[in-house]
Write a protein that holds these residues in place. Structure first.
Motif, PDB file in Angstrom:
ATOM      1  N   ASP A 279       0.804  -1.227   0.000  1.00  0.00           N
ATOM      2  CA  ASP A 279       0.000   0.000   0.000  1.00  0.00           C
ATOM      3  C   ASP A 279       0.839   1.280   0.000  1.00  0.00           C
ATOM      4  OD1 ASP A 279      -2.440  -1.209  -0.312  1.00  0.00           O
ATOM      5  OD2 ASP A 279      -2.813  -1.374   1.842  1.00  0.00           O
ATOM      6  N   ASP A 280       1.873   1.287  -0.836  1.00  0.00           N
ATOM      7  CA  ASP A 280       2.619   2.518  -1.084  1.00  0.00           C
ATOM      8  C   ASP A 280       1.618   3.575  -1.547  1.00  0.00           C
ATOM      9  OD1 ASP A 280       4.986   4.201  -1.953  1.00  0.00           O
ATOM     10  OD2 ASP A 280       3.968   3.876  -3.878  1.00  0.00           O
ATOM     11  N   PRO A 281       1.597   4.755  -0.944  1.00  0.00           N
ATOM     12  CA  PRO A 281       0.584   5.758  -1.278  1.00  0.00           C
ATOM     13  C   PRO A 281       0.518   6.127  -2.769  1.00  0.00           C
ATOM     14  CG  PRO A 281       1.690   6.368   0.748  1.00  0.00           C
ATOM     15  CD  PRO A 281       2.443   5.193   0.183  1.00  0.00           C
ATOM     16  N   ALA A 282       1.671   6.296  -3.412  1.00  0.00           N
ATOM     17  CA  ALA A 282       1.662   6.671  -4.835  1.00  0.00           C
ATOM     18  C   ALA A 282       1.117   5.545  -5.701  1.00  0.00           C
ATOM     19  CB  ALA A 282       3.058   7.060  -5.284  1.00  0.00           C
ATOM     20  N   THR A 283       1.494   4.306  -5.397  1.00  0.00           N
ATOM     21  CA  THR A 283       1.004   3.157  -6.164  1.00  0.00           C
ATOM     22  C   THR A 283      -0.487   2.980  -5.927  1.00  0.00           C
ATOM     23  OG1 THR A 283       3.177   2.127  -5.929  1.00  0.00           O
ATOM     24  CG2 THR A 283       1.367   0.706  -6.631  1.00  0.00           C
ATOM     25  N   HIS A 284      -0.886   3.122  -4.675  1.00  0.00           N
ATOM     26  CA  HIS A 284      -2.309   2.997  -4.334  1.00  0.00           C
ATOM     27  C   HIS A 284      -3.133   4.046  -5.075  1.00  0.00           C
ATOM     28  CE1 HIS A 284      -5.947   2.804  -1.888  1.00  0.00           C
ATOM     29  NE2 HIS A 284      -5.537   1.619  -1.513  1.00  0.00           N
ATOM     30  N   ALA A 285      -2.675   5.280  -5.096  1.00  0.00           N
ATOM     31  CA  ALA A 285      -3.388   6.352  -5.799  1.00  0.00           C
ATOM     32  C   ALA A 285      -3.454   6.062  -7.297  1.00  0.00           C
ATOM     33  CB  ALA A 285      -2.711   7.692  -5.542  1.00  0.00           C
TER      34      ALA A 285
ATOM     35  N   PHE B 275       0.986  -4.298  -3.845  1.00  0.00           N
ATOM     36  CA  PHE B 275       2.164  -5.040  -3.402  1.00  0.00           C
ATOM     37  C   PHE B 275       3.327  -4.579  -4.271  1.00  0.00           C
ATOM     38  CE2 PHE B 275      -1.608  -7.494  -2.617  1.00  0.00           C
ATOM     39  CZ  PHE B 275      -1.447  -7.972  -1.320  1.00  0.00           C
ATOM     40  N   GLY B 276       4.276  -3.875  -3.678  1.00  0.00           N
ATOM     41  CA  GLY B 276       5.327  -3.268  -4.477  1.00  0.00           C
ATOM     42  C   GLY B 276       4.725  -2.149  -5.315  1.00  0.00           C
ATOM     43  N   GLN B 277       5.355  -1.860  -6.447  1.00  0.00           N
ATOM     44  CA  GLN B 277       4.882  -0.775  -7.300  1.00  0.00           C
ATOM     45  C   GLN B 277       4.165  -1.263  -8.552  1.00  0.00           C
ATOM     46  OE1 GLN B 277       8.546   1.393  -7.905  1.00  0.00           O
ATOM     47  NE2 GLN B 277       8.074   2.737  -6.190  1.00  0.00           N
ATOM     48  N   ASP B 278       4.094  -2.581  -8.740  1.00  0.00           N
ATOM     49  CA  ASP B 278       3.596  -3.091 -10.022  1.00  0.00           C
ATOM     50  C   ASP B 278       2.532  -4.172  -9.912  1.00  0.00           C
ATOM     51  OD1 ASP B 278       5.418  -1.430 -11.455  1.00  0.00           O
ATOM     52  OD2 ASP B 278       7.013  -2.843 -10.950  1.00  0.00           O
TER      53      ASP B 278
END
Length: 128
Positions: A4-10, A80-83
């Motif tokens: 749940d990295d904020p940028a990835t989630h957004a 999960f991660g960025q991808d």
């Protein structure tokens, strides 16, 4: 791995919103663009099991009027991660007593960005 990295989630939340907009307006070209163009892509629907991008695209083109109008509730997104991401939501279709559920698995590819690689749509069991 970051969950749940904020940028990835957004990023995936925005993709999910665009997908829902395309679904509601029956924008077939946009809907096709959300799915990974691969024979490995899967979509299990309320009444169909579609294997491969071509089958998913053909289903969308053949469905008169597109998806029934619906409202969403209880949306959950986990990255999960960025991808890699999973989206889940409950929905209620206009005129349908039963609620429904939708799950999507999203992968971010280097060459095309976020794509749905697997999806499942179902309606709850009928109650008496």
């Amino acid at each position: 791995m970051t969950i749940d990295d904020p940028a990835t989630h957004a990023s995936i939340a925005a993709m999910f919103a665009r997908y829902e907009q395309a679904l509601g307006s029956n924008d077939i070209a946009a809907l096709d663009a959300f799915f990974w163009d691969s024979p490995q892509t899967i979509r299990y629907g309320v009444g169909e099991a579609l294997y491969g991008f071509e089958a998913i695209s053909a289903f969308r083109k053949a469905r008169p009027g597109g998806s029934p109008a619906r409202t969403l509730a209880h949306q959950a997104i986990t990255t999960f991660g960025q991808d890699f991401a999973i989206t889940n939501t409950e929905f209620h279709r206009a005129g349908e007593a039963r609620g429904g559920r939708q799950s999507q698995v999203w992968v971010r590819f280097a060459d095309v960005g976020w794509r749905i690689v697997a999806a499942h749509v179902s309606l709850a069991a009928e109650t008496s």
